[in-house]
Design a protein around this motif. Structure first.
Motif, PDB file in Angstrom:
ATOM      1  N   PRO A  89       0.728  -1.175  -0.553  1.00  0.00           N
ATOM      2  CA  PRO A  89      -0.129  -0.100   0.008  1.00  0.00           C
ATOM      3  C   PRO A  89       0.947   0.937  -0.352  1.00  0.00           C
ATOM      4  CG  PRO A  89      -0.377  -1.721   1.882  1.00  0.00           C
ATOM      5  CD  PRO A  89       0.924  -2.281   1.141  1.00  0.00           C
ATOM      6  N   ALA A  90       1.925   0.933   0.589  1.00  0.00           N
ATOM      7  CA  ALA A  90       2.822   2.663   0.473  1.00  0.00           C
ATOM      8  C   ALA A  90       2.905   2.743  -0.584  1.00  0.00           C
ATOM      9  CB  ALA A  90       4.420   2.223   1.338  1.00  0.00           C
ATOM     10  N   LEU A  91       3.197   1.727  -1.321  1.00  0.00           N
ATOM     11  CA  LEU A  91       3.411   2.298  -3.359  1.00  0.00           C
ATOM     12  C   LEU A  91       2.108   2.731  -3.791  1.00  0.00           C
ATOM     13  CD1 LEU A  91       5.496  -0.798  -4.027  1.00  0.00           C
ATOM     14  CD2 LEU A  91       6.053   1.145  -3.896  1.00  0.00           C
ATOM     15  N   GLY A  92       0.859   2.767  -3.373  1.00  0.00           N
ATOM     16  CA  GLY A  92      -0.313   3.556  -3.414  1.00  0.00           C
ATOM     17  C   GLY A  92      -1.319   1.976  -4.317  1.00  0.00           C
ATOM     18  N   GLN A  93      -2.833   2.604  -4.057  1.00  0.00           N
ATOM     19  CA  GLN A  93      -3.402   1.392  -4.746  1.00  0.00           C
ATOM     20  C   GLN A  93      -4.337   1.751  -5.536  1.00  0.00           C
ATOM     21  OE1 GLN A  93      -4.334  -1.382  -1.497  1.00  0.00           O
ATOM     22  NE2 GLN A  93      -2.124  -0.668  -2.478  1.00  0.00           N
ATOM     23  N   ILE A 127       1.315   5.027  -6.504  1.00  0.00           N
ATOM     24  CA  ILE A 127       1.563   4.218  -8.056  1.00  0.00           C
ATOM     25  C   ILE A 127       0.539   4.674  -9.315  1.00  0.00           C
ATOM     26  CG2 ILE A 127      -1.564   3.583  -8.104  1.00  0.00           C
ATOM     27  CD1 ILE A 127      -0.139   0.616  -8.553  1.00  0.00           C
ATOM     28  N   THR A 128       0.409   6.424  -9.412  1.00  0.00           N
ATOM     29  CA  THR A 128      -0.880   6.746 -10.108  1.00  0.00           C
ATOM     30  C   THR A 128       0.538   7.540 -11.136  1.00  0.00           C
ATOM     31  OG1 THR A 128      -0.086   8.642  -9.212  1.00  0.00           O
ATOM     32  CG2 THR A 128      -2.533   8.069  -8.654  1.00  0.00           C
ATOM     33  N   ILE A 129       1.885   7.345 -11.198  1.00  0.00           N
ATOM     34  CA  ILE A 129       2.968   7.854 -12.227  1.00  0.00           C
ATOM     35  C   ILE A 129       2.914   7.041 -12.929  1.00  0.00           C
ATOM     36  CG2 ILE A 129       5.358   8.194 -12.016  1.00  0.00           C
ATOM     37  CD1 ILE A 129       5.663   9.086  -9.410  1.00  0.00           C
TER      38      ILE A 129
END
Length: 168
Positions: A89-93, A127-129
């Motif tokens: 989750p630290a990398l995005g969801q 993760i939006t990147i």
């Protein structure tokens, strides 16, 4: 000037964190892998297919089918990457209703790659990147496919006008 002060007060710093850097690296790797897949598919379709003895029109269909398969492979590269990153989750969801498990990530990838964007699944965090990168890759590759298809079809039209038939 109170309006300008309130905008500055709510503005966040331009912080690039470890997760952002990691997702940037993953984005770069996915992009390189997809470029290689797409280039090799285009090479196969434009260099190998013409050497076959099938009619020109069938080769154009082969080109389109080959490049569609390349797009599917590229979508799966990104989709599997989302699935692999999901436990962190630290990398995005990617948030929203997940009914099909891993295939939801493939669906999200198709929607992102094609820049369709239904909005039922939404990325948040670093993760939006990766999502933005996939949209850019998809848009570029769809245009790349269209341009090579146009060139090949134009050759077919010129050949068929000159001979009055479908040449092998």
């Amino acid at each position: 000037m109170p309006l300008l002060e309130s905008v500055e007060a709510t503005r966040k710093a331009f912080d690039v964190t470890g997760p952002h850097l990691l997702i940037g690296l993953v984005s770069g790797l996915c992009t390189i892998l997809c470029v290689l897949v797409h280039y090799e598919a285009m090479h196969l379709a434009t260099r190998v297919l013409p050497r076959t003895k099938v009619p020109r029109r069938a080769r154009v269909v082969g080109l389109i089918l080959t490049l569609l398969v390349a797009h599917v492979v590229e979508v799966w590269i990104f989709g599997i990457t989302y699935w692999l990153l999901d436990p962190y989750p630290a990398l995005g969801q990617i948030e929203g209703p997940f009914d099909e498990g891993a295939l939801d990530f493939i669906y999200f990838s198709v929607v992102t790659f094609s820049t369709l964007g239904y909005g039922d699944l939404v990325p948040t965090g670093p993760i939006t990147i990766l999502c933005g990168t996939e949209a850019l890759v998809g848009l570029s590759f769809i245009a790349w496919t269209a341009s090579i298809a146009f060139v090949e079809m134009q050759r077919d039209w010129i050949d068929s006008q000159g001979s009055g038939q479908d040449r092998p």
